[in-house]
Scaffold this active site. Structure first.
Site, PDB file in Angstrom:
ATOM      1  N   ASP A 104     -34.192   2.842  15.285  1.00  0.00           N
ATOM      2  CA  ASP A 104     -33.163   2.100  16.014  1.00  0.00           C
ATOM      3  C   ASP A 104     -33.139   0.637  15.589  1.00  0.00           C
ATOM      4  OD1 ASP A 104     -32.013   3.915  18.284  1.00  0.00           O
ATOM      5  OD2 ASP A 104     -34.160   4.303  18.295  1.00  0.00           O
ATOM      6  N   ASP A 125     -38.779   1.850  10.724  1.00  0.00           N
ATOM      7  CA  ASP A 125     -38.315   1.972  12.093  1.00  0.00           C
ATOM      8  C   ASP A 125     -36.944   2.670  12.063  1.00  0.00           C
ATOM      9  OD1 ASP A 125     -38.055   1.319  14.951  1.00  0.00           O
ATOM     10  OD2 ASP A 125     -36.556  -0.124  14.258  1.00  0.00           O
TER      11      ASP A 125
END
Length: 262
Positions: free
Chosen positions: A9, A7
Site C-alpha cells: 500500500d 511494501d
C-alpha cells in the site's frame, strides 16, 4: 542476484489502483534474475487474498512471495510465548486464521488470556477497548501486528492499527513495544533467511513509510529506498530522523537507478 522487499500500500498500489510503473519494475527485476518478496503490515487480508489481488493486476508470483504482519506476528508469538498460552484477539479473520494455522490457542474470554493480540479491527468498539484494558490490568501482555497509524487508500487514508495502539497506550500509560510486523527486525529476518536467503547488504527495502518500511530496513542493515507515492511528504522526510539510503519519486524509477548505480 539481489533481493528486493517491497511494501504494497502506497508503494505498489493505492487501494485498487496500481501505481504507474510498478508492474514494469517487477517484471524487469524478475527478468534480471532478482528475487522479490512483498512485505505488508496490512492485517485485514490473507496472503492468499494479496496473491489474488496482485495476480489480477498482472503480477506473476507465488503465494509465499507475500509476507503480512499476521504471519510475522504468529511466528513472534510462537517464539516468545509459553506452551499453552491463551490469546485474546482484537482483529479480523485473517489474523485469527494465521494464529490458528500456527497452532496458537485463542480464547473468547479476556480473563483467561496471557496475551492480547491487537490488530486493525474495523468493528472496534469501546467494549473491545475496555476488554483490552482489563486484560492488561489482569496481567496479559499486549502484542500488536503493526504500528501504522493510517493506511493509504484511493482518495486518502483510513485509521489503522496504530490508532488503536494509541488508545490503549493512553489508558495504560505504557508504550506497546511488542510488534510482529514492520519495523520489527523479526519480519526482516524472516524474509532474508527463509525466503530470499540472502544477506541484508545484498537486498533492498522499498517503501513509502519512514517509521515502518525504512526503519525496518535500517535496523536490519538493508539498503532502503523511500518512494513518494504514499504517506510520506517531502516535508516529513526532511524533518524525520529516519533517513533512507536513497529517495525516488516512485518504484517506476528503480530500474534506471539500479542501472546507473552500477
Amino acid at each position: 542476484m539481489a533481493g528486493f522487499l517491497f511494501d504494497l500500500d502506497g508503494t505498489i498500489y493505492r487501494g485498487n489502483e496500481m501505481i504507474e510503473g510498478a508492474l514494469d519494475t517487477y517484471n524487469w527485476l524478475i527478468e534480471k534474475g532478482h528475487s522479490v518478496v512483498f512485505v505488508t503490515n496490512k492485517p485485514i487480508q490473507s496472503q492468499e487474498e494479496y496473491h489474488a489481488k496482485l495476480t489480477k493486476m498482472g503480477f506473476r508470483l507465488e503465494v509465499n512471495q507475500v509476507v503480512n504482519s499476521c504471519y510475522a506476528t504468529a511466528i513472534y508469538l510462537q517464539r516468545s510465548g509459553n506452551e499453552g498460552d491463551r490469546h485474546y484477539v482484537i482483529g479480523e479473520q485473517p489474523l485469527k486464521d494465521e494464529l490458528s494455522q500456527a497452532g496458537l490457542v485463542m480464547t473468547e474470554d479476556w480473563r483467561e488470556a496471557q496475551t492480547v493480540v491487537l490488530s486493525w479491527d474495523r468493528q472496534f468498539t469501546y467494549d473491545k477497548l475496555n476488554r483490552l484494558y482489563q486484560a492488561w490490568n489482569n496481567g496479559a501482555r499486549i502484542v500488536a501486528t503493526n504500528p501504522d497509524v493510517t493506511c493509504p487508500i484511493d482518495g486518502g487514508e483510513v485509521p489503522d492499527c496504530g490508532t488503536l495502539i494509541a488508545a490503549i497506550e493512553a489508558a495504560t500509560k505504557e508504550p506497546i513495544t511488542e510488534i510482529g510486523g514492520k519495523p520489527s527486525k523479526l519480519m526482516a529476518d524472516l524474509v532474508l533467511s527463509e525466503l530470499l536467503k540472502l544477506p541484508a547488504d545484498q537486498c533492498y527495502m522499498i517503501g513509502d513509510r519512514l517509521e515502518t518500511d525504512i526503519l525496518m530496513g535500517n535496523r536490519a542493515g538493508i539498503p532502503t529506498v523511500l518512494v513518494m507515492t504514499g504517506v510520506t511528504t517531502p516535508e516529513m522526510a526532511a524533518q524525520s530522523d529516519i533517513k533512507p539510503w536513497i529517495t525516488l519519486p516512485s518504484v517506476k524509477e528503480l530500474p534506471a537507478f539500479l542501472t546507473n548505480e552500477r
